[in-house]
Design a protein around this motif. Structure first.
Motif, short mmCIF file in Angstrom:
data_model
loop_
_atom_site.label_atom_id
_atom_site.label_comp_id
_atom_site.label_asym_id
_atom_site.label_seq_id
_atom_site.Cartn_x
_atom_site.Cartn_y
_atom_site.Cartn_z
N ALA A 48 0.48 -1.62 -0.11
CA ALA A 48 0.22 -0.16 0.00
C ALA A 48 0.95 1.48 -0.08
O ALA A 48 1.97 0.91 0.70
CB ALA A 48 -1.27 -0.30 1.16
N ALA A 49 0.09 2.39 -0.42
CA ALA A 49 1.78 3.58 -0.48
C ALA A 49 -0.05 5.05 -0.37
O ALA A 49 -0.58 4.68 -0.48
CB ALA A 49 1.88 3.80 -1.38
N ILE A 50 0.49 5.96 0.10
CA ILE A 50 -0.71 6.99 0.38
C ILE A 50 0.64 8.59 -0.08
O ILE A 50 1.89 8.41 -0.11
CB ILE A 50 -0.30 7.37 1.47
CG1 ILE A 50 -1.48 8.12 1.99
CG2 ILE A 50 0.82 7.63 2.69
CD1 ILE A 50 -2.42 7.94 2.65
N SER A 51 -0.04 9.04 -1.29
CA SER A 51 0.55 10.38 -1.19
C SER A 51 0.50 11.34 -0.24
O SER A 51 0.47 10.92 1.05
CB SER A 51 -0.64 11.27 -2.12
OG SER A 51 -1.56 11.65 -1.41
N TRP A 52 1.40 13.20 -0.66
CA TRP A 52 2.03 13.23 0.29
C TRP A 52 1.12 13.84 1.92
O TRP A 52 1.21 14.01 2.41
CB TRP A 52 3.19 14.59 0.24
CG TRP A 52 2.51 15.11 -0.57
CD1 TRP A 52 2.39 15.31 -2.06
CD2 TRP A 52 2.95 16.42 -0.41
NE1 TRP A 52 2.10 16.54 -2.61
CE2 TRP A 52 1.74 16.96 -1.60
CE3 TRP A 52 2.12 17.07 0.75
CZ2 TRP A 52 1.16 18.64 -1.23
CZ3 TRP A 52 1.18 18.64 0.74
CH2 TRP A 52 0.94 18.92 -0.49
N SER A 105 5.91 6.41 -10.17
CA SER A 105 4.69 5.32 -9.71
C SER A 105 4.98 4.99 -8.47
O SER A 105 5.79 4.77 -7.91
CB SER A 105 5.32 3.83 -10.51
OG SER A 105 4.52 2.45 -9.68
N TYR A 106 4.32 4.61 -7.25
CA TYR A 106 3.45 4.29 -5.98
C TYR A 106 3.42 3.00 -5.53
O TYR A 106 4.09 2.87 -4.85
CB TYR A 106 2.09 4.94 -5.45
CG TYR A 106 1.71 6.50 -5.49
CD1 TYR A 106 1.75 7.19 -6.21
CD2 TYR A 106 2.39 6.87 -4.29
CE1 TYR A 106 1.49 8.59 -6.24
CE2 TYR A 106 2.45 8.28 -3.40
CZ TYR A 106 1.92 9.03 -4.80
OH TYR A 106 1.82 10.05 -4.65
N TYR A 107 3.52 1.96 -6.67
CA TYR A 107 3.90 0.71 -7.17
C TYR A 107 5.20 -0.17 -6.66
O TYR A 107 5.72 -1.16 -6.48
CB TYR A 107 2.97 0.24 -7.79
CG TYR A 107 1.76 0.92 -7.78
CD1 TYR A 107 1.14 1.94 -8.41
CD2 TYR A 107 0.54 0.21 -7.37
CE1 TYR A 107 0.01 2.04 -8.96
CE2 TYR A 107 -0.82 0.34 -6.71
CZ TYR A 107 -1.22 0.94 -7.74
OH TYR A 107 -2.28 1.64 -8.00
#
Length: 125
Positions: A48-52, A105-107
């Motif tokens: 999982a990832a989240i923007s700033w 790419s967050y992935y």
């Protein structure tokens, strides 16, 4: 020097829940953050990832609907709430952060410059 410290891992039965935390220190401002995991004998994979800002979140298909990523920018901390855990979720979970607010790419592992040491999550059947 940027430091990321994960906590909250442990042993849980299938169907249970855990909440991981990642505390960041060593720099000002907020940046994209991600969670990855690596099971024995397997490559590290995106979770999982989240923007700033926290406005955008991203999930691997395998955890969508079960895991939730969030952040508290005032506390410089990112969380991963994991529900309905399965034995296949067993892995070392790593927190990662980008050096730039804008990433392609967050992935991708390659988008992240800083990594924590990881926390073990074990789900028993």
């Amino acid at each position: 020097q940027v430091q990321l410290v994960e906590s909250g891992g442990g042993l849980v039965q299938a169907g249970g829940s855990l909440r991981l935390s990642c505390a960041a220190s060593g720099r000002s401002g907020t940046y994209p953050m991600g969670w990855f995991r690596q099971a024995p004998g397997k490559e590290r994979e995106f979770v999982a990832a989240i923007s700033w800002s926290g406005a955008s979140t991203y999930y691997a298909d395998s955890v969508k609907g079960r895991f939730t990523i969030s952040r508290d920018n005032a506390a410089n901390t990112v969380y991963l709430q994991m529900n309905s855990l399965k034995p296949e979720d067993t892995a070392v979970y790593y927190c990662a952060s980008s050096a730039s607010r804008y990433i392609s790419s967050y992935y991708s592992l390659n988008s992240y410059n800083y990594w924590g040491r990881g926390t073990q999550v074990t789900v028993s059947s």
